[in-house]
Scaffold this active site. Structure first.
Site, mmCIF file in Angstrom:
data_model
loop_
_atom_site.group_PDB
_atom_site.id
_atom_site.type_symbol
_atom_site.label_atom_id
_atom_site.label_comp_id
_atom_site.label_asym_id
_atom_site.label_seq_id
_atom_site.Cartn_x
_atom_site.Cartn_y
_atom_site.Cartn_z
ATOM 1 N N LYS A 200 0.685 -1.157 -0.027
ATOM 2 C CA LYS A 200 -0.077 -0.065 -0.107
ATOM 3 C C LYS A 200 0.932 1.403 -0.076
ATOM 4 O O LYS A 200 1.213 2.100 0.828
ATOM 5 C CB LYS A 200 -0.851 -0.095 1.240
ATOM 6 N N ASP A 232 -5.414 -3.198 -2.362
ATOM 7 C CA ASP A 232 -6.960 -3.147 -2.648
ATOM 8 C C ASP A 232 -7.329 -3.493 -4.043
ATOM 9 O O ASP A 232 -8.081 -4.320 -4.549
ATOM 10 C CB ASP A 232 -7.480 -1.737 -2.537
ATOM 11 N N ASP A 256 -2.379 -12.243 5.625
ATOM 12 C CA ASP A 256 -3.398 -12.993 6.299
ATOM 13 C C ASP A 256 -4.893 -12.676 5.715
ATOM 14 O O ASP A 256 -5.533 -13.643 5.494
ATOM 15 C CB ASP A 256 -3.550 -12.342 7.647
ATOM 16 N N ASP A 260 -7.318 -15.462 3.368
ATOM 17 C CA ASP A 260 -8.392 -15.999 3.275
ATOM 18 C C ASP A 260 -9.644 -15.775 2.261
ATOM 19 O O ASP A 260 -10.464 -16.354 1.877
ATOM 20 C CB ASP A 260 -9.323 -15.362 4.577
HETATM 21 C C1 IPM Z 1 -3.659 -17.318 10.125
HETATM 22 C C2 IPM Z 1 -4.572 -16.927 11.392
HETATM 23 C C3 IPM Z 1 -3.420 -16.464 12.383
HETATM 24 C C4 IPM Z 1 -3.013 -15.327 11.961
HETATM 25 C C5 IPM Z 1 -4.520 -15.936 13.711
HETATM 26 C C6 IPM Z 1 -4.880 -17.352 14.487
HETATM 27 C C7 IPM Z 1 -3.723 -15.380 14.738
HETATM 28 O O1 IPM Z 1 -5.489 -16.348 11.077
HETATM 29 O O2 IPM Z 1 -2.657 -18.314 10.505
HETATM 30 O O3 IPM Z 1 -3.972 -16.863 9.182
HETATM 31 O O4 IPM Z 1 -3.648 -14.083 12.139
HETATM 32 O O5 IPM Z 1 -1.891 -15.005 11.446
HETATM 33 MG MG MG Z 2 -5.760 -15.860 8.854
#
Ligand code: IPM
Ligand code: MG
Length: 373
Positions: A200, A232, A256, A260
């Site tokens: 960013k 973004d 992180d 996801d």
């Molecule tokens: C990940 C998880 C961890 C992180 C949490 C559990 C602290 O979300 O490994 O992605 O944020 O690193």
């Molecule tokens: Mg995570």
């Protein structure tokens, strides 16, 4: 024949259930390929806090530090009302392992299986050809604002009579950026030689430094086609044209969040494995910590519902990266793919109207397939 010592930390929630499947898979690999693995199991997370007063004891930490690899399940959150601001928290186990074992590069491959395109929230035509790997910086940035050992890196809530405020510190040294960026370029060279560095830089000083370092490291890797991309934009492109990405390197918090998001391309976060590596070598690979990307999922814990694929594929990464057992890793990956292709689905990846199997049954099918390979 390989000999190896593996620390096993099943942890909280669904961690023990999925780790049990990964261990069954490793036992078959041991037997079929005549290796000898020694497992040392330890407590982390909530159980460790209850039994030992800390998220990971020094002796469990030492066991990990003296192993060739760590197989990790998940750590949960303290139940509401039980968390004290200054008390131990389950995640501290992960933060300590990542930081003190020097695990700065977190590899998260995202490769949707074609038979699961229907389970993804994206249309199949957008998923076609998607095969990328994230290299998430794992041992610095906002996550480590809390280290008391580093003065000037506050992470706290300050309540005074005049006002209440909170601060977190996003700090990166040049070395911390360089080592993970180098690792990512090397991975790109071994793949399709395309790399996207995500930051960013229009807002953050740490990202401006990040870009400087990337440009310097890129000069040593002329065969890699690389680009800078704002985080973004990356979030948008991941769901618009995911097949355009090959290697994505980024700082801790961006990694992180983006992983996801990217997990949804595969149909479920339960499918994603990860490897956390540093610079320590083992007899035939790199020391590492391996964990599924999903968390402890307390809502389904103990109900034989969790998807063990992320944990099993993490065991495959362990075989490949820490033990140098490429053929065995590929056999585990092929067994998973075969079982999924056969229509075996846990509830998170089952299509509407189709029956789902439990964690144990999914694990058993993978093990059966591996035995017959
Ligand atoms: C990940 C998880 C961890 C992180 C949490 C559990 C602290 O979300 O490994 O992605 O944020 O690193
Ligand atoms: Mg995570």
């Amino acid at each position: 024949m390989s000999k190896a010592t593996i620390a096993v930390l099943p942890g909280d929630g669904v961690g023990p259930e999925v780790t049990a499947c990964a261990l069954d898979v490793l036992a078959v690999v041991e037997e079929r390929y005549r290796h000898s693995f020694t497992f040392h199991e330890g407590l982390v997370g909530l159980d460790a806090i209850r039994a030992e007063g800390t998220a990971i004891s020094d002796s469990t930490f030492e066991t990990c530090a003296h192993s060739d690899a760590v197989l990790f399940g998940a750590v949960g959150s303290l139940p509401a009302g039980q968390a004290r601001a200054d008390g131990p928290r389950p995640e501290q186990a992960l933060f300590r392992l990542r930081k003190e074992l020097g695990l700065f590069a977190n590899l998260r491959p995202v490769h949707p299986f074609e038979p699961l395109y229907g389970a993804s929230s994206l249309k199949p035509e957008h998923l076609k050809g998607t095969d990328m790997i994230f290299v998430r910086e794992l041992s610095a940035g906002l996550y480590y604002g809390r280290l008391e050992s580093v003065p000037g890196k506050p992470s706290e809530i300050r309540r005074t009579a005049a006002r209440t405020e909170a601060v977190d510190t996003l700090l990166y040294t040049e070395e911390e950026i360089e080592r993970v960026v180098r690792a990512a370029f090397e991975i790109a060279e071994a793949r399709a030689s395309r790399l996207t560095s995500v930051d960013k830089a229009n807002v953050l000083s740490s990202s401006v430094l990040w870009r400087e370092v990337v440009e310097r490291v890129a000069a040593d890797h002329p065969s890699v086609a690389w680009e800078h991309m704002l985080v973004d934009t990356c979030a948008m492109r991941l769901v618009r044209t995911p097949a355009d990405f090959d290697v994505i390197v980024t700082e801790n918090l961006f990694g992180d969040i983006l992983t996801d998001e990217a997990a949804m391309l595969t149909g479920s976060i339960g499918m994603l494995p990860s490897a956390s590596l540093g610079s320590r070598r083992t007899a035939s690979g790199m020391f590492g910590l391996y964990e599924p990307v999903h968390g402890s999922a307390p809502d389904i814990a103990g109900r034989d519902m969790a998807n063990p694929v992320g944990a099993v594929l993490s065991a495959a990464l362990l075989l490949r990266h820490s033990l140098g057992l490429d053929q065995e890793a590929a056999a585990v990956e092929a067994a998973v793919e075969h079982v999924v292709r056969d229509g075996c689905r846990t509830v998170d990846i089952a299509e509407a109207g189709h029956a789902a199997v439990g964690t144990r049954e999914m694990g058993r099918r993978i093990v059966d397939r591996l035995r017959r390979t």
